[in-house]
Design an enzyme around this catalytic site. Sequence first.
Site, mmCIF file in Angstrom:
data_model
loop_
_atom_site.group_PDB
_atom_site.id
_atom_site.type_symbol
_atom_site.label_atom_id
_atom_site.label_comp_id
_atom_site.label_asym_id
_atom_site.label_seq_id
_atom_site.Cartn_x
_atom_site.Cartn_y
_atom_site.Cartn_z
ATOM 1 N N GLN A 145 -7.292 -0.108 3.841
ATOM 2 C CA GLN A 145 -8.042 -0.723 4.942
ATOM 3 C C GLN A 145 -9.458 -1.109 4.540
ATOM 4 O OE1 GLN A 145 -6.897 -1.819 7.649
ATOM 5 N NE2 GLN A 145 -4.951 -0.749 7.876
ATOM 6 N N GLY A 158 0.796 -1.217 0.000
ATOM 7 C CA GLY A 158 0.000 0.000 0.000
ATOM 8 C C GLY A 158 0.830 1.269 0.000
ATOM 9 N N THR A 159 1.936 1.272 0.734
ATOM 10 C CA THR A 159 2.764 2.473 0.775
ATOM 11 C C THR A 159 3.282 2.814 -0.614
ATOM 12 O OG1 THR A 159 3.438 2.237 3.087
ATOM 13 C CG2 THR A 159 4.929 3.440 1.642
ATOM 14 N N SER A 213 -3.566 -3.196 -0.574
ATOM 15 C CA SER A 213 -2.424 -3.950 -0.069
ATOM 16 C C SER A 213 -2.879 -5.338 0.332
ATOM 17 C CB SER A 213 -1.800 -3.230 1.138
ATOM 18 O OG SER A 213 -0.640 -3.894 1.586
ATOM 19 N N ASN A 262 -7.389 3.855 8.977
ATOM 20 C CA ASN A 262 -6.718 2.687 9.526
ATOM 21 C C ASN A 262 -6.768 2.612 11.044
ATOM 22 O OD1 ASN A 262 -4.965 5.038 9.053
ATOM 23 N ND2 ASN A 262 -3.385 3.841 10.057
ATOM 24 N N THR A 316 11.424 -7.084 -11.386
ATOM 25 C CA THR A 316 10.739 -8.359 -11.564
ATOM 26 C C THR A 316 9.589 -8.484 -10.574
ATOM 27 O OG1 THR A 316 12.808 -9.385 -12.270
ATOM 28 C CG2 THR A 316 11.039 -10.859 -11.562
ATOM 29 N N CYS A 368 2.854 1.340 11.509
ATOM 30 C CA CYS A 368 3.948 1.786 10.632
ATOM 31 C C CYS A 368 4.835 2.815 11.317
ATOM 32 C CB CYS A 368 3.370 2.367 9.343
ATOM 33 S SG CYS A 368 2.367 1.169 8.435
#
Length: 381
Positions: free
Chosen positions: A172, A72-73, A192, A144, A232, A318
């Site tokens: 979220q 997500g970040t 995410s 969140n 990749t 986080c």
Amino acid sequence: MDDGFSYFDANASEPVRPAALAAMADAAGVAGNPSSVHRAGRQARAILEQARETVAALFGGRAENCVFTSGGTEANVLAIAGLGRGRCLLAGATEHDAVRAAVPDGAVVPVDGDGVARLDVLDRLLAEGGPDRPALVCLMLANNEVGTIQPVVDAARICRAHGALLHVDAVQAAGRIPVDLAALGADSIAISGHKFGGPKGAGALLLSGDVVRTLQPMMAGGGQEQGRRGGTPALPAIAALAAAAAEAVRDMAGGDDGPAQWRDAIDDAARGGGAVICGGGGARLPNTTMLALPGRRAETQLIALDLAGFCVSAGSACSSGKVARSHVLAAMGLGPLAGEAIRVSLPWTTRAGDVTRFIAAYAAMAARLPARVAASEEVRA
């Protein structure tokens, strides 16, 4: 229960779903690189593109406009950096730290006491910018920490009226409430995998057809993801993300109201112990509640509940393991309660018995912990 404790910190990371583990194992057994043209490479490419089709279909986008990321970040930062160049940046006051860090000088859209964005202020800020100063607005779909669901559809209408783009952090929300890029009217959404039962390390940015060609990559690499994100692809994690998303959306569509009922039962019991339900007056995620005990440090509550066998948090995970005052609760005007609240977020594995035991443990903790003098605590904070 698992190994003697109950895990109630789903908003930090959900337990991995068996379907995701199976998909990850299958994809890990494929030797080829998705960019290779030989048979093994084509096998890997087929897994990657099937995952892309699945994710896009589940969240209202188009496969060709779905960019896989590390989480997500990265998805949020890619949207802001890739769509926001040359634009004024605006962000809600309760956005995730990843978004706040990406727009350090952006205008802030305040929230009310329940954490709902002030759309009247958003409208005014965009109007003040004028047509010669196009903007990118960042507004999360669900918070969140407190679980507040934002009026994104209404925000999108305001943005369109002013020629602004809207990026939505749906990390979220995905898998817990309906998330549809087109229905929201957003220009991009971030998700995410580990927030709905996939493994850590995979996410996605879904873009509308109107902006996909304007996205500038942060990593050019070898042209992967149609030149939008080099490197990749993490194929096992991506395949597992798609499998987890499909299962989470299917479970949600099944109409199970257990999480919301359990959240409400926790709220009712916590109020009986003197707690304040942060953001309890607005629409919230069904699995999320933020409980503030006046006069009790959040860290003290976390330790007490951990010893009682329950994993909860004080908000975002986080912050490198730190227990800090919540910027979300501060933005909501809750003052000292910003350092006295814990987040309870129920995972897909929750059972009624887990909730019953938590309610008992919380009541015992609230009765046992002495309330400190708020004024002296404010001096130390």
